[in-house]
Motif scaffolding. Structure first.
Motif, mmCIF file in Angstrom:
data_model
loop_
_atom_site.group_PDB
_atom_site.id
_atom_site.type_symbol
_atom_site.label_atom_id
_atom_site.label_comp_id
_atom_site.label_asym_id
_atom_site.label_seq_id
_atom_site.Cartn_x
_atom_site.Cartn_y
_atom_site.Cartn_z
ATOM 1 N N MET A 94 0.987 -1.239 -0.084
ATOM 2 C CA MET A 94 -0.014 -0.033 -0.026
ATOM 3 C C MET A 94 0.827 1.365 -0.055
ATOM 4 S SD MET A 94 -3.115 -1.384 2.420
ATOM 5 C CE MET A 94 -3.931 0.206 2.348
ATOM 6 N N VAL A 95 1.921 1.242 0.806
ATOM 7 C CA VAL A 95 2.912 2.194 0.537
ATOM 8 C C VAL A 95 3.464 2.446 -0.599
ATOM 9 C CG1 VAL A 95 5.090 3.322 1.654
ATOM 10 C CG2 VAL A 95 3.288 2.004 3.121
ATOM 11 N N LEU A 96 3.880 1.560 -1.480
ATOM 12 C CA LEU A 96 4.524 1.681 -2.707
ATOM 13 C C LEU A 96 3.457 1.643 -3.771
ATOM 14 C CD1 LEU A 96 7.290 -1.075 -1.872
ATOM 15 C CD2 LEU A 96 7.539 1.688 -1.720
ATOM 16 N N GLN A 97 2.326 1.662 -3.584
ATOM 17 C CA GLN A 97 1.270 1.671 -4.591
ATOM 18 C C GLN A 97 1.540 2.555 -5.639
ATOM 19 O OE1 GLN A 97 -0.933 -1.039 -5.014
ATOM 20 N NE2 GLN A 97 -1.492 0.079 -6.927
ATOM 21 N N PRO A 98 1.757 3.935 -5.296
ATOM 22 C CA PRO A 98 2.179 5.126 -6.391
ATOM 23 C C PRO A 98 2.967 4.708 -7.139
ATOM 24 C CG PRO A 98 1.841 6.018 -4.105
ATOM 25 C CD PRO A 98 1.759 4.729 -3.881
ATOM 26 N N ALA A 99 4.320 4.015 -6.639
ATOM 27 C CA ALA A 99 5.282 3.650 -7.758
ATOM 28 C C ALA A 99 4.895 2.467 -8.565
ATOM 29 C CB ALA A 99 6.512 3.367 -6.908
ATOM 30 N N LEU A 100 4.384 1.620 -7.900
ATOM 31 C CA LEU A 100 3.900 0.083 -8.524
ATOM 32 C C LEU A 100 2.934 0.482 -9.654
ATOM 33 C CD1 LEU A 100 3.584 -2.146 -5.302
ATOM 34 C CD2 LEU A 100 5.468 -2.012 -7.253
ATOM 35 N N LYS A 101 2.295 1.465 -9.740
ATOM 36 C CA LYS A 101 1.269 1.656 -10.639
ATOM 37 C C LYS A 101 1.972 1.955 -11.954
ATOM 38 C CE LYS A 101 0.002 6.418 -10.037
ATOM 39 N NZ LYS A 101 -0.981 7.225 -9.539
ATOM 40 N N TYR A 102 3.115 2.195 -12.019
ATOM 41 C CA TYR A 102 4.166 2.518 -13.208
ATOM 42 C C TYR A 102 4.699 1.313 -13.608
ATOM 43 C CZ TYR A 102 2.934 7.330 -12.088
ATOM 44 O OH TYR A 102 2.392 8.576 -11.958
ATOM 45 N N ILE A 103 4.729 0.181 -12.888
ATOM 46 C CA ILE A 103 5.126 -0.774 -13.494
ATOM 47 C C ILE A 103 4.286 -1.990 -14.059
ATOM 48 C CG2 ILE A 103 6.503 -3.290 -12.538
ATOM 49 C CD1 ILE A 103 7.809 -1.437 -10.310
ATOM 50 N N PRO A 104 3.918 -2.025 -15.308
ATOM 51 C CA PRO A 104 2.662 -2.595 -15.876
ATOM 52 C C PRO A 104 2.666 -4.210 -15.323
ATOM 53 C CG PRO A 104 4.167 -2.330 -17.447
ATOM 54 C CD PRO A 104 5.089 -1.432 -16.304
ATOM 55 N N ILE A 105 3.791 -4.927 -15.200
ATOM 56 C CA ILE A 105 3.742 -6.345 -15.023
ATOM 57 C C ILE A 105 3.622 -6.714 -13.279
ATOM 58 C CG2 ILE A 105 4.499 -7.033 -17.205
ATOM 59 C CD1 ILE A 105 7.258 -7.549 -15.725
ATOM 60 N N TRP A 106 3.527 -5.948 -12.597
ATOM 61 C CA TRP A 106 3.564 -6.125 -11.042
ATOM 62 C C TRP A 106 2.683 -7.039 -10.488
ATOM 63 C CZ3 TRP A 106 6.161 -6.295 -6.964
ATOM 64 C CH2 TRP A 106 5.347 -6.524 -5.688
ATOM 65 N N TYR A 107 1.367 -7.009 -11.004
ATOM 66 C CA TYR A 107 0.456 -8.053 -10.616
ATOM 67 C C TYR A 107 0.677 -9.248 -11.408
ATOM 68 C CZ TYR A 107 -1.919 -3.940 -8.714
ATOM 69 O OH TYR A 107 -2.320 -2.987 -7.954
ATOM 70 N N ASP A 108 1.117 -9.278 -12.280
ATOM 71 C CA ASP A 108 1.820 -10.817 -12.897
ATOM 72 C C ASP A 108 2.913 -11.190 -12.154
ATOM 73 O OD1 ASP A 108 -0.164 -10.296 -15.008
ATOM 74 O OD2 ASP A 108 1.371 -9.384 -16.196
ATOM 75 N N ILE A 109 3.790 -10.398 -11.593
ATOM 76 C CA ILE A 109 4.713 -11.081 -10.990
ATOM 77 C C ILE A 109 4.354 -11.340 -9.498
ATOM 78 C CG2 ILE A 109 7.304 -10.138 -9.882
ATOM 79 C CD1 ILE A 109 7.538 -8.370 -11.996
ATOM 80 N N LYS A 110 3.501 -10.535 -9.034
ATOM 81 C CA LYS A 110 3.012 -10.897 -7.580
ATOM 82 C C LYS A 110 2.235 -12.136 -7.810
ATOM 83 C CE LYS A 110 -0.263 -9.290 -3.914
ATOM 84 N NZ LYS A 110 -1.181 -8.123 -3.893
ATOM 85 N N LEU A 111 1.444 -12.389 -8.848
ATOM 86 C CA LEU A 111 0.684 -13.847 -8.870
ATOM 87 C C LEU A 111 1.715 -14.821 -9.177
ATOM 88 C CD1 LEU A 111 -2.088 -15.313 -9.441
ATOM 89 C CD2 LEU A 111 -1.718 -14.605 -11.810
ATOM 90 N N ALA A 112 2.808 -14.732 -9.839
ATOM 91 C CA ALA A 112 3.460 -15.847 -9.911
ATOM 92 C C ALA A 112 4.322 -16.195 -8.733
ATOM 93 C CB ALA A 112 4.550 -15.380 -11.120
ATOM 94 N N LEU A 113 4.684 -15.184 -7.762
ATOM 95 C CA LEU A 113 5.522 -15.416 -6.688
ATOM 96 C C LEU A 113 4.464 -16.045 -5.681
ATOM 97 C CD1 LEU A 113 7.817 -14.711 -4.664
ATOM 98 C CD2 LEU A 113 6.639 -12.667 -4.074
ATOM 99 N N VAL A 114 3.270 -15.653 -5.768
ATOM 100 C CA VAL A 114 2.307 -16.121 -4.686
ATOM 101 C C VAL A 114 1.897 -17.749 -5.043
ATOM 102 C CG1 VAL A 114 0.042 -16.143 -3.881
ATOM 103 C CG2 VAL A 114 1.458 -14.236 -3.952
ATOM 104 N N ALA A 115 1.896 -17.990 -6.472
ATOM 105 C CA ALA A 115 1.643 -19.262 -6.770
ATOM 106 C C ALA A 115 2.745 -20.126 -6.607
ATOM 107 C CB ALA A 115 1.486 -19.122 -8.481
#
Length: 79
Positions: free
Chosen positions: A3-24
């Protein structure tokens, strides 16, 4: 933290894909990601803590309490 890094993470387009792969990788039993993390990092730290003798401030350990509650010969108070 995310949540703290959300403003910076919105500029990384594949962040949610990386997060999904890590959690999987961590959750799915085929990958054994959580077991890998535990074996490589957590288990070693637990072993170090378990093999270390208990430390006290004066170095006496349990004997300090036993000395406190047990009366020594000749030091008994009369009531």
């Amino acid at each position: 933290m995310e949540m703290v890094l959300q403003p910076a993470l919105k500029y990384i387009p594949i962040w949610y894909d990386i997060k999904l792969a890590l959690v999987a990788w961590l959750v799915l039993p085929q990958f054994r990601g959580a077991a890998f993390i535990y074996e490589k990092f957590v288990r070693e730290q637990i072993r170090k803590i378990q093999n270390r003798p208990p430390q006290t401030a004066d170095g006496k350990g349990k004997n300090k309490f036993v000395d406190f509650i047990s009366s020594k010969k000749g030091e008994q108070e009369a009531y």
